[in-house]
Design a protein around this motif. Structure first.
Motif, PDB file in Angstrom:
ATOM      1  N   THR A  42       4.214  -4.086   1.931  1.00 53.67           N
ATOM      2  CA  THR A  42       5.084  -2.950   2.233  1.00 53.67           C
ATOM      3  C   THR A  42       5.113  -2.058   1.000  1.00 53.67           C
ATOM      4  OG1 THR A  42       7.033  -4.185   1.541  1.00 53.67           O
ATOM      5  CG2 THR A  42       6.584  -4.151   3.877  1.00 53.67           C
ATOM      6  N   SER A  43       5.366  -0.787   1.226  1.00 50.20           N
ATOM      7  CA  SER A  43       5.364   0.173   0.119  1.00 50.20           C
ATOM      8  C   SER A  43       6.593   1.062   0.171  1.00 50.20           C
ATOM      9  CB  SER A  43       4.122   1.069   0.188  1.00 50.20           C
ATOM     10  OG  SER A  43       2.966   0.311   0.388  1.00 50.20           O
ATOM     11  N   THR A  44       6.997   1.539  -0.991  1.00 48.65           N
ATOM     12  CA  THR A  44       8.033   2.563  -1.023  1.00 48.65           C
ATOM     13  C   THR A  44       7.342   3.918  -0.904  1.00 48.65           C
ATOM     14  OG1 THR A  44       7.872   2.602  -3.419  1.00 48.65           O
ATOM     15  CG2 THR A  44       9.615   1.259  -2.487  1.00 48.65           C
ATOM     16  N   ARG A  53       5.094   2.483  -4.798  1.00 54.14           N
ATOM     17  CA  ARG A  53       5.184   1.110  -5.287  1.00 54.14           C
ATOM     18  C   ARG A  53       4.831   0.166  -4.156  1.00 54.14           C
ATOM     19  NH1 ARG A  53      11.192   1.344  -7.416  1.00 54.14           N
ATOM     20  NH2 ARG A  53      11.199   3.090  -5.973  1.00 54.14           N
ATOM     21  N   GLU A  54       4.069  -0.858  -4.475  1.00 54.43           N
ATOM     22  CA  GLU A  54       3.638  -1.777  -3.424  1.00 54.43           C
ATOM     23  C   GLU A  54       4.080  -3.201  -3.719  1.00 54.43           C
ATOM     24  OE1 GLU A  54      -0.272  -1.106  -1.760  1.00 54.43           O
ATOM     25  OE2 GLU A  54      -0.689  -3.255  -1.762  1.00 54.43           O
ATOM     26  N   GLN A  55       4.456  -3.909  -2.664  1.00 55.15           N
ATOM     27  CA  GLN A  55       4.781  -5.323  -2.795  1.00 55.15           C
ATOM     28  C   GLN A  55       3.994  -6.092  -1.743  1.00 55.15           C
ATOM     29  OE1 GLN A  55       6.990  -7.071  -4.973  1.00 55.15           O
ATOM     30  NE2 GLN A  55       5.999  -8.845  -4.007  1.00 55.15           N
ATOM     31  N   ILE A  56       3.264  -7.105  -2.178  1.00 54.18           N
ATOM     32  CA  ILE A  56       2.583  -7.979  -1.219  1.00 54.18           C
ATOM     33  C   ILE A  56       3.609  -8.979  -0.702  1.00 54.18           C
ATOM     34  CG2 ILE A  56       0.795  -9.733  -0.922  1.00 54.18           C
ATOM     35  CD1 ILE A  56      -0.945  -8.230  -2.888  1.00 54.18           C
ATOM     36  N   VAL A  57       3.871  -8.964   0.599  1.00 52.30           N
ATOM     37  CA  VAL A  57       4.931  -9.805   1.162  1.00 52.30           C
ATOM     38  C   VAL A  57       4.383 -11.030   1.885  1.00 52.30           C
ATOM     39  CG1 VAL A  57       6.580  -7.900   1.376  1.00 52.30           C
ATOM     40  CG2 VAL A  57       5.034  -8.424   3.278  1.00 52.30           C
TER      41      VAL A  57
END
Lengths: 231, 231
Positions: free
Chosen positions: B63-65, B69-73
């Motif tokens: 998911t990204s803002t 910014r990216e987060q691997i969930v």
DNA sequence: GCTCTTATTTGACTTTCGTCAAGGCTCGGC
DNA sequence: GCCGAGCCTTGACGAAAGTCAAATAAGAGC
């Protein structure tokens, strides 16, 4: 008359969709239990092997490191399901945040019942998928958001989830609500320290975005600002 | 002969437990697809409405803002299930980390099929519950662990998950493996920056805990030290 | 209403990690 | 084997959040 007949979450919990005979059978293997605020329902690592439905109140799911750092990994509201059916028990504690009532089942009994009732398993699957979605969006918050963004996101989420709980059909998010969390627990949800949480609350109050009538009460004065801050 | 008959994950994926008639029916609504490394399978916000089983390769869920910014969930390995059946589509992108093969279904077709096959729903439920457990323990990492702890935990998890993947029955965790992640992607998993990841890798190498034969290769030299660091 | 306990706030200071900016290494293509 | 683009590493610096310590405020019990 089984206690399910008068259950306030009967139509929202995973029991919804079962016919009266099935409800009766489920009722036979479950029992009601009250938990006072602060009291644990399940300990990390314990194999008490139980699962439950939340009838009333709010509970936290936590994991801890050996040196005592705690992270709240989930929050259970009325009609939510608690516990880990099938497979290994997960390493998480469940503790009541407010006085709560739950409907508990031994895991073995529940597993057996669920396997025989696909409709129940389906409800549980939908619920688990939704919870996974929520958990993943919380990962983004934990991994990538700043303290002000975390606080803003948290307050907005609270205003939504606490509105749903009421019996009256909710008219969108609540602008005033009572947090079921202490400052330390807010910190444990957001991966911050209590001091940082306190400072951010104070900052929002000084900026006129929120009011803090008492320790647990929050009033959202400027929702737009909060949404903007949430990132 | 349906492609399921030769499927290498046939007995590990959610399809396991279906009889040959059911497999045939499932095969009829699915199709194989190859995805090259870096190629997206599902975009955040897109409503392509598909779900899939991973046959081969590794994919990331992110998911990204808005500001990038990216987060691997989540990370999907062979036999894992991808996508969001029932209810709203979740806001996550799926991108292949390595060349991969998946078995895709339209979500509507899959939903319908699943509702008619409780055994499949049960498998999916078990898988989703396990994924939720893993995701929650990752929340603890994101919220409460320091950069050195994150890196150590990550390397240990990698050594376990990459060992499982092989066809040969695994003899515990692998001490040498090839990361399916770039440094930036490791950072996106752990909620760190690429520089911090790089520095921590170098530090572990200098301390003799790991070897880094090439960019993607990791060898665990002192597993005990890594376990101690993981906290 | 008063007191005591405990939660919360606030302040000063420290640490960790992020940012910015080079520089160097790999690996694929020729 | 050489070249170049993209990754990765390293260093210097800064900012955000954590830590430690103290003061204050809010409830609970009497």
């Amino acid at each position: 008359m089984s206690s399910c007949d008068t259950c306030v979450v009967r139509n929202r919990a995973i029991c919804a969709g079962l016919d009266s005979r099935e409800i009766h059978a489920l009722n036979a293997i479950g029992r009601r239990r009250s938990v006072t605020a602060g009291e644990p329902l399940i300990w990390e690592d314990d194999d008490s092997l139980l699962v439950a439905n939340v009838i009333d109140g709010v509970l936290k799911l936590t994991t801890s490191t050996e040196d005592g750092r705690e992270q709240i990994v989930g929050v259970a509201y009325p009609s939510d399901f608690i516990g880990r059916p099938f497979g290994p028990t997960s390493k998480a504690s469940v503790v009541a945040l407010t006085d709560a009532r739950v409907c508990v089942f031994s895991r073995n009994d529940f597993d057996r019942f669920a396997r025989e009732h696909p409709e129940l398993e389906h409800k549980l699957l939908e619920r688990t998928l939704a919870e996974l979605d929520r958990t993943r969006s919380w990962m983004m918050l934990l991994g990538r958001k700043t303290a002000p963004e975390k606080i803003a996101t948290f307050l907005l989420e609270m205003s939504e989830r606490l509105a749903e709980t009421g019996c009256t059909p909710s008219f969108g998010p609540a602008n005033r609500f009572s947090l079921p969390f202490s400052r330390q627990q807010v910190a444990d949800v957001l991966g911050l320290t209590i001091e940082t949480v306190s400072r951010q609350f104070t900052k929002l109050k000084n900026e006129g975005v929120i009011e803090l009538p008492s320790r647990r009460e929050v009033e959202i004065v400027n929702r737009g600002a909060l949404v903007a801050l949430a990132g």
